[in-house]
Scaffold this motif. Structure first.
Motif, PDB file in Angstrom:
ATOM      1  N   ASP A 198      41.842  27.497  47.261  1.00  0.00           N
ATOM      2  CA  ASP A 198      41.068  28.095  46.171  1.00  0.00           C
ATOM      3  C   ASP A 198      41.619  29.448  45.769  1.00  0.00           C
ATOM      4  O   ASP A 198      41.094  30.093  44.871  1.00  0.00           O
ATOM      5  CB  ASP A 198      39.587  28.202  46.550  1.00  0.00           C
ATOM      6  N   HIS A 199      42.677  29.902  46.476  1.00  0.00           N
ATOM      7  CA  HIS A 199      43.334  31.156  46.091  1.00  0.00           C
ATOM      8  C   HIS A 199      44.845  30.942  46.060  1.00  0.00           C
ATOM      9  O   HIS A 199      45.410  30.295  46.945  1.00  0.00           O
ATOM     10  CB  HIS A 199      43.009  32.288  47.073  1.00  0.00           C
ATOM     11  N   VAL A 305      39.483  29.099  40.296  1.00  0.00           N
ATOM     12  CA  VAL A 305      40.377  29.514  41.371  1.00  0.00           C
ATOM     13  C   VAL A 305      40.589  31.013  41.229  1.00  0.00           C
ATOM     14  O   VAL A 305      40.364  31.588  40.158  1.00  0.00           O
ATOM     15  CB  VAL A 305      41.744  28.798  41.312  1.00  0.00           C
TER      16      VAL A 305
END
Length: 532
Positions: A198-199, A305
């Protein structure tokens, strides 16, 4: 999948130069799905087929001047004649065309159809589809356009011309979908892989030449990269029928081929590809990172994101016509851009195109091989003012293609489908002409409305960068928000060419490296292995 494990298309041609050129084209169409095996004459075909059978390598098709001897080809393998190239697509024009274009023009449709059948009959795991619906259904057009630009092998089966008829898509595994959204279709075909995190170090918004270039070069610098694309790879460039002035490709290549090559390279660099995801907002977090919010195309489902840096590469959209009737026939007779897979459907029809740039010129030449007539409508008085000289000369030599200078569309006419156009010239004169299709390829407006004022734009809506963005301390191509960069056609002052966009994508990687040096704490995945 390794090349050795791919199903094989056997290509036989005694002429080694012609064989090599044809093989390169066929391989470019199916580079991630099939391997092209080149052989000489009939005897070599038989030996190759027997050798492949002994090694249990699946053979999907044989392209040869002569049919293999009885029993030589595996069951279900279709032979497609190369000697009859001019007749491979029914209704296609038989006037001489450039040798390097002949296979692409005349074999692609027949080969796509054959490979779809082979994949279904022999339970292949390739992403293939059969699409049924009205040719003049906006939904059917959207599906065909997306599949074509995504590199999916599909068979188009037009049914009764009722715009409201449902669109049915049968996938290679037998699954049937009725009126699917583009994001649903992409997911079922396996075009979208689940996000691994998510990063990211870098989030690239836009999967055209500039965006994919930025992604590849950033990944090569050890950064984790995700590309968020609202449709299919390649942007506007991905739908052009021919790019002939791109360095390193002496006979040119299609926009789709360039896009698929770039996407394959990005995936090899371990770039995550997220198509049919429409970016809706970029916000700055409390830690100085950036949150990118997006919507799945055709749905209300949202996600987001975070990234240490963002590259905006959303390009431009076609300018809209404001003439009466245009919106009523949108994607059912009037189209923005050109869906190349529609060209064979225009046999015996009168096609009109609006535009004076290279994209319009290439599209007009492509459709002129099929349509009864193609008319290019140009508002200006000199086609050469905005189109490359080699295209102007080729248009002038094409009998089925005419150019009307100083002319624009005043109204689109028809009932349930487009049947005619009212044209207006510079002197105010008007006339009505029969028309079956109208393709609009004019100008471009920057895709920046979604930014909602978060970045500084110039007077025409393009993103300001460098000293015009964040000020004198800004990095090259950095926008008014530190850590957010812009490349390609969406950037103010950029040269609107494919090669220029690719160059900017490469150059912005150095700005990203410097930004990482200044803010190492934001790059959580520093020195990620890129896969090269």
């Amino acid at each position: 999948m390794a090349d050795a494990a791919l199903p094989v298309i056997v290509l036989s041609d005694p002429d080694p130069l012609r064989r090599h050129e044809t093989a390169e084209l066929v391989q470019s169409w199916y580079r991630t799905s099939f391997r092209v095996l080149q052989v000489g004459g009939p005897a070599e075909v038989v030996r190759a087929l027997r050798s492949l059978a002994d090694r249990k390598v699946p053979v999907a098709a044989v392209l040869a001047d002569e049919a293999p001897e009885p029993g030589a080809a595996p069951p279900g393998v279709r032979w497609l004649p190369l000697a009859g190239r001019a007749d491979a697509v029914p209704g296609a024009r038989t006037e001489p065309v450039r040798t390097d274009e002949a296979p692409a023009e005349r074999l692609r449709g027949a080969l796509d159809d054959s490979l779809c059948t082979w994949n279904a009959d022999f339970h292949g795991d390739l992403p293939t589809a059969e699409v049924r619906g009205s040719r003049f259904s906006p939904a059917a057009y959207a599906v065909r356009d997306f599949l074509g630009r995504s590199g999916v092998i599909f068979r188009w089966v037009p049914e009764e011309d009722v715009r409201e008829a449902p669109v049915t898509v049968r996938l290679g595994d037998g699954t049937e979908m009725v009126d699917p959204s583009i994001s649903e279709l992409a997911e079922r075909l396996g075009l979208i892989r689940p996000a691994e995190r998510d990063h990211y170090d870098v989030a690239v918004i836009g999967g055209g030449p500039g965006g994919l270039s930025a992604a590849v070069y950033a990944a090569a610098e050890g950064m984790s990269v995700v590309v968020i694309e609202d449709d299919a790879p390649g942007g506007q460039a991905g739908s052009t029928s021919r790019i002939e002035n791109y360095l390193g490709f002496p006979v040119g290549l299609t926009g789709n081929d360039l896009a698929q090559r770039a996407l394959q390279q990005a995936r090899r660099a371990r770039v995550e590809w997220q198509p049919t995801r429409v970016a809706s907002r970029v916000t700055r977090t409390d830690t100085g990172e950036h949150a990118v919010e997006f919507v799945k195309a055709g749905t209300d489902e949202t996600a987001s994101v975070t990234a240490a840096a963002v590259v905006v590469a959303t390009g431009v959209e076609w300018n809209r016509l404001t003439a009466p009737g245009v919106d009523r026939f949108l994607n059912s007779g009037v189209y923005y851009g050109s869906c190349l897979s529609d060209a064979p459907s225009t046999v015996g029809e009168d096609v009109f195109m609006v535009g004076a740039g290279n994209s319009a010129g290439q599209a007009a030449l492509y459709f002129a091989r099929y349509a009864r007539s193609v008319t290019l409508l140009v508002r200006g008085t000199d086609l050469g003012a905005s189109m490359s000289s080699y295209l102007v000369q080729r248009i002038e030599r094409t009998p089925a293609l005419r150019v009307l200078l100083g002319t624009e569309v005043a109204e689109c006419l028809g009932g349930s489908t487009l049947t005619g156009l009212r044209l207006k010239d510079r002197d105010g004169g008007e006339r009505t002409v029969p028309a079956d299709c109208l393709y609009v390829l004019i100008g471009g407006r920057p895709s920046t409305e979604w930014l909602g004022g978060t970045l500084q734009l110039d007077g025409r809506g393009y993103v300001l960068t460098g000293s015009g963005g964040a000020g004198p301390d800004a990095l090259p191509m950095e926008t008014s928000r530190p850590g957010v960069f812009a490349v390609g056609d969406v950037r103010s002052g950029s040269v609107k060419r494919v090669g220029a966009a690719v160059g900017e994508g490469a150059a912005v990687a150095q700005s990203l490296v410097e930004y990482r040096r200044r803010h190492p704490e934001r790059f959580r995945d520093a020195r990620t292995s890129c896969g090269f």
